[in-house]
Scaffold this active site. Sequence first.
Site, mmCIF file in Angstrom:
data_model
loop_
_atom_site.group_PDB
_atom_site.id
_atom_site.type_symbol
_atom_site.label_atom_id
_atom_site.label_comp_id
_atom_site.label_asym_id
_atom_site.label_seq_id
_atom_site.Cartn_x
_atom_site.Cartn_y
_atom_site.Cartn_z
ATOM 1 N N PHE A 101 0.806 -1.222 0.000
ATOM 2 C CA PHE A 101 0.000 0.000 0.000
ATOM 3 C C PHE A 101 0.841 1.274 0.000
ATOM 4 O O PHE A 101 0.390 2.335 0.398
ATOM 5 C CB PHE A 101 -0.956 0.013 1.196
ATOM 6 N N GLY A 102 2.077 1.160 -0.462
ATOM 7 C CA GLY A 102 2.906 2.349 -0.520
ATOM 8 C C GLY A 102 4.223 2.098 -1.219
ATOM 9 O O GLY A 102 4.472 1.020 -1.758
ATOM 10 N N ARG A 103 5.054 3.129 -1.229
ATOM 11 C CA ARG A 103 6.365 3.032 -1.849
ATOM 12 C C ARG A 103 7.344 3.926 -1.107
ATOM 13 O O ARG A 103 6.954 4.769 -0.297
ATOM 14 C CB ARG A 103 6.299 3.416 -3.327
ATOM 15 N N ASP A 213 9.557 -8.164 13.206
ATOM 16 C CA ASP A 213 9.714 -8.350 11.756
ATOM 17 C C ASP A 213 11.181 -8.411 11.353
ATOM 18 O O ASP A 213 11.575 -7.866 10.322
ATOM 19 C CB ASP A 213 8.999 -7.234 10.997
#
Length: 398
Positions: A101-103, A213
């Site tokens: 949902f992004g960059r 993560d």
Amino acid sequence: MVILSHHKRSPPLLMRLFRICRFFRRLMSSSTSSVESVEDESCSNECSASFTFDTNNNSRGNNQVNELAEETHMKLSITPTRESFSLSQLERIITIGKGTFGRVELARDKITGAHYALKVLNIRRVVDMRQTQHVHNEKRVLLQLKHPFIVKMYASEKDSNHLYMIMEFVPGGEMFSYLRASRSFSNSMARFYASEIVCALEYIHSLGIVYRDLKPENLMLSKEGHIKMADFGFAKELRDRTYTICGTPDYLAPESLARTGHNKGVDWWALGILIYEMMVGKPPFRGKTTSEIYDAIIEHKLKFPRSFNLAAKDLVKKLLEVDRTQRIGCMKNGTQDVKDHKWFEKVNWDDTLHLRVEPPIVPTLYHPGDTGNFDDYEEDTTGGPLCSQRDRDLFAEW
């Protein structure tokens, strides 16, 4: 219900050839030996190879898992590094990373000429993927953290459809790229990177934050070659345990899969997976499908190559202890037990923390805004879907 995102990289052939030429030209001019020649020596005697690898093939698919259920928001004290940033003073140059949902774009300050990483998130996509709380958490956590092995965040902005995070540009690219190009790291190389990660985890855990993560894709290399932990979207401040499943399948701890609640122990488990992957070239628990990977983790069939360093093997076994109460790093002495392990006996922790140990890899960089260590992405000309006022209201205080 979970989300599985798949990320594959494949730049044009000419770019790959260009990077290979850069690699050999720089390597031939270096008086040091190649990465494969680094043996089990003291970290202070690491050989230093300066190069850029082809960063694009043999991706493991980057399966990202995140339960759709939102987590309770935990407030953190925030001390922004700089409040004077504005999008208008940044020249957006090129995309250097892309997600669901992004960059992430390379940006340059028009006034100072300094380079930054600009994380651009489409609000509608964030809301649709039910990542609102994780995005808020990432901002709050990053603004609190200040450590040499963690990427810095300077400020945040928003417009009618996007959220922006202005962050430190780490030009060396992902550790994942170097690991895949060399297939595996030597014992001393793995120990060097693991020691810097231990320092970062010790700091994060001291603030009551769990990273959740840890993996090669989220470890960047600075221009000098030191670790920079990035992507804190799953990080969370914990007082006890949390039950949300999030992370990458290969790196999930058994307590996460069992949904019995997890805490900082999942980070130590992930460190064990990472050390193994650095030294073998692939994670210990594998499968053709996510379900097979989960089964392998639960069955805990841990096998080591004969060449695996014995001290490293002992540490990995203790990090991959199924009983989290007996897992190294989770007991009474916490991180100190990890730092005192015999695999780290040659590590000077003060030198490590103060960046006095020479990195085994120094990225090739020709100018401050060099993006040669990143993959190539198509530029976004649409900006993504438009969001509603209701969506915007979820980020009113961004």
